[in-house]
Structures are given as C-alpha cells and as structure tokens.
Design an enzyme around this catalytic site. Structure first.
Site: not given
Ligand SMILES: *Cc1c(COP(=O)(O)O)cnc(C)c1O
Length: 328
Positions: A10, A105
């Site tokens: 992402k 969250r």
């Molecule tokens: C964005 C996201 C991740 C990855 O997070 P990083 O900090 O970029 O490693 C993992 N799990 C969920 C649910 C996320 O939304």
C-alpha cells in the site's frame, strides 16, 4: 524463527513492478489495504495470493471474493456477506479474524472470540485460517513481548477448544521488528505483514536503519524552477498562509531561495529531507516547495534530491504528477 511474511504494497500504491519483485521471494502472500491495488496487480500478472488488509467495505464484498484470496475481518455482517458471494462464485474465501489488543483500531474484543468462531463455523464458504492483531498505527501502542504472548494465548485456546488448525497467527506490522529481535520464543506467532521496513529499510519505532537492509531505496528528484537571493523575512501584514496557518519566520537577512516544482499535493513535506545538507526546506504550498541553500545558489533546471519517509512515500506514489522511474 519460522515467521512468514506478507510484504505490503500500500505504501507504493500497489506498484506492479515492486510487487513482482516481492513475489520472486518466499512469501506468504502480498498484502494491500486497497482492493483496487490488488485488482491492478492481479490483472498485471503479479503472482498472489493476495491479502486484503483493511476490513472490506460492505459494498465491495463481491469484488473481495473475486480479487482477494484472504481478507482481514472484524465484523460478522461483513463475513456473512463475503460468505454469500463466495457461495455464488463457487469459491472458498480465507479470513483472518482480527483481535483488539489495545491500539483501538480494528479488531474484536477478546471476550467475543468464542461467539465469532461459532458463527464463522456455520458458514460453508468461509475458512478461518488465522487470527491477527494490529498495533502502533492509531495510538502508538507498542507490540511488546506481553502483547504477542496474549495473542499467542488466544490462538492456543482456539486451537484446543475448537480443534481448528489456525494456519496463521499474524502478530502485526513493521513495528514488530524490535519484538522479533528481542523475543526468545515467538510462541504461536508465525506471520507478520510488513510494509515500511521492507520498502524503506527502517524500524518505525526507533526510526533507525535496519542492519542488512537498504534505506535509500527511494529518492525523490525535484527540479528548481526559480532561484533568487531574497530576504528571509516576508514583508507586509502577515495573515494566514495557503493552509490557514499564521507563518512565523526568523529574520536571517538575505538568503538563497529556490522554488522546486513539487508541493503539498504530491507529498507530505514533513517526510522528506534534502540529501544535500546545505539545502533546507522553508515551506511548501500545494504545488511549490521552497528551499534555502546555504553557501551556494541553485540553478534553474537543477535537480534537488530528497530522502523520503513512509508518510511522504504514500503521497508520492499516489500522485499522478510524480513520474516513477524504476532502476534495477
Ligand atoms: C498498513 C498495514 C500493515 C503494514 O504496515 P507497515 O507499518 O507498513 O509495516 C499491516 N497490517 C495492516 C492491517 C495494515 O493496515
């Protein structure tokens, strides 16, 4: 230590080039929070499986079944809708049940685990492949050894009570790096979803480079479009700037000021740092970045390079105004 990784795309807006690099390695799956990114990667021939990280919106449940192989979930109404569409498409959809561990969250309260497991077991086309948690993101709650032990203990109880084979116990994201370094016994945690650390080579908690990873994978280049000697202090009556704030500026006399052709629309300026230490960011509007250069004047047409942090990367990769060049 037997931890499988889902690299997360992402941060690079589901870049097909980067996802293809990931899929050359031994990974669990490719993760993204946007279904559109997963769809684009899939259609471009990136090998999955694909994990949807953000709980599905109710109105995209059918597309989730079509494009994603696994989704992270915390609402029964959504899981039931996924089951209906999975049935319609003759598919089995894998889900990971997210459990709240304190960052507040996504995730069900741990007291609801039994109820969810029972309800999910009644659905024919949904397969519960694991449980997971997400910390740090909203309230900065650290994935400590204790938090991971707690998740592990939930997994243990579920396995014993329901004789289900939870394939994955997904401990978290890049913020789990320190935990992974410190912990002697990972318990049942066997999976992490990692974006920032892989992409930028940094540990998001200490903000330090991770040994063995590269922290210069992304460089932003912006072109100088005006370069002049001007006062450091604005003249006239100060009101609000383009973003409704009142600027306060220290008077340092005349300085070398340059404008670069990039702005707030394309990046979060708090997440970008000029590689050349003589260059400092003064501010930015929607489409201009203003810098000063100490002891030298930049020339019009010159390129200024920046290191970028995750928050800047997110915006840059989404912006259609920023050209992406991949160098291997
Ligand atoms: C964005 C996201 C991740 C990855 O997070 P990083 O900090 O970029 O490693 C993992 N799990 C969920 C649910 C996320 O939304």
């Amino acid at each position: 230590m037997g931890i499988q990784i889902t690299p997360v795309t992402k941060g690079v807006c589901g870049s097909v080039e980067i996802a293809k690099l990931f899929s050359k390695h031994e990974i669990h799956s490719i993760g993204d929070s946007h279904l559109q990114n997963i769809q684009r990667m899939k259609e471009a021939g990136v090998e999955g499986p694909f994990m949807l990280l953000r709980s599905p919106m109710l109105n995209e449940a059918e597309s989730v079944i079509i494009y994603a192989d696994i989704s992270l979930n915390s609402e029964m109404v959504v899981i039931k809708s996924l089951d209906q569409f999975a049935t319609r498409h003759g598919k089995i959809h894998d889900i990971v049940l997210m459990i709240e561990l304190g960052d507040l969250r996504e995730g069900i309260p741990s007291t609801h685990i039994d109820e969810y497991i029972k309800q999910i077991s009644l659905l024919n086309n949904i397969r519960l492949i694991g449980i997971g948690s997400n910390l740090i993101c909203l309230n900065g709650i650290k994935p400590t050894i204790e938090k991971m032990e707690l998740l592990s203990s939930f997994a243990k109880k579920i396995k014993e009570k329901y004789a289900t084979n939870l394939k994955i116990v997904s401990g978290g994201n890049s913020a789990n790096f320190q935990w992974a370094q410190e912990v002697e016994e990972v318990g049942l945690i066997n999976h992490l979803r990692i974006g920032e650390s892989i992409l930028l080579g940094t540990d998001p908690i200490s903000r330090m480079k991770i040994t063995g990873l590269m922290d210069d994978t992304f460089v932003l280049e912006a072109m100088v479009i005006e370069s002049k000697q001007k006062p450091s202090k604005p003249s006239g009556i100060i009101t609000f700037d383009a973003f409704g704030e009142v600027p306060s500026v220290k008077d340092e006399g005349e300085i070398n000021r340059s404008l670069l052709a990039i702005g707030q629309q394309d990046l979060d300026i708090k997440g970008c740092n000029p590689i050349d230490r003589k260059i400092k960011i003064l501010g930015a509007t929607s489409d201009h970045l203003v810098v000063k250069s100490v002891g030298k004047k930049l020339t019009v047409g010159e390129i200024v390079e920046f290191r970028i942090a995750y928050r800047a990367l997110l915006h840059l990769m989404i912006s259609p105004y920023v050209k992406k060049k991949y160098i291997s």
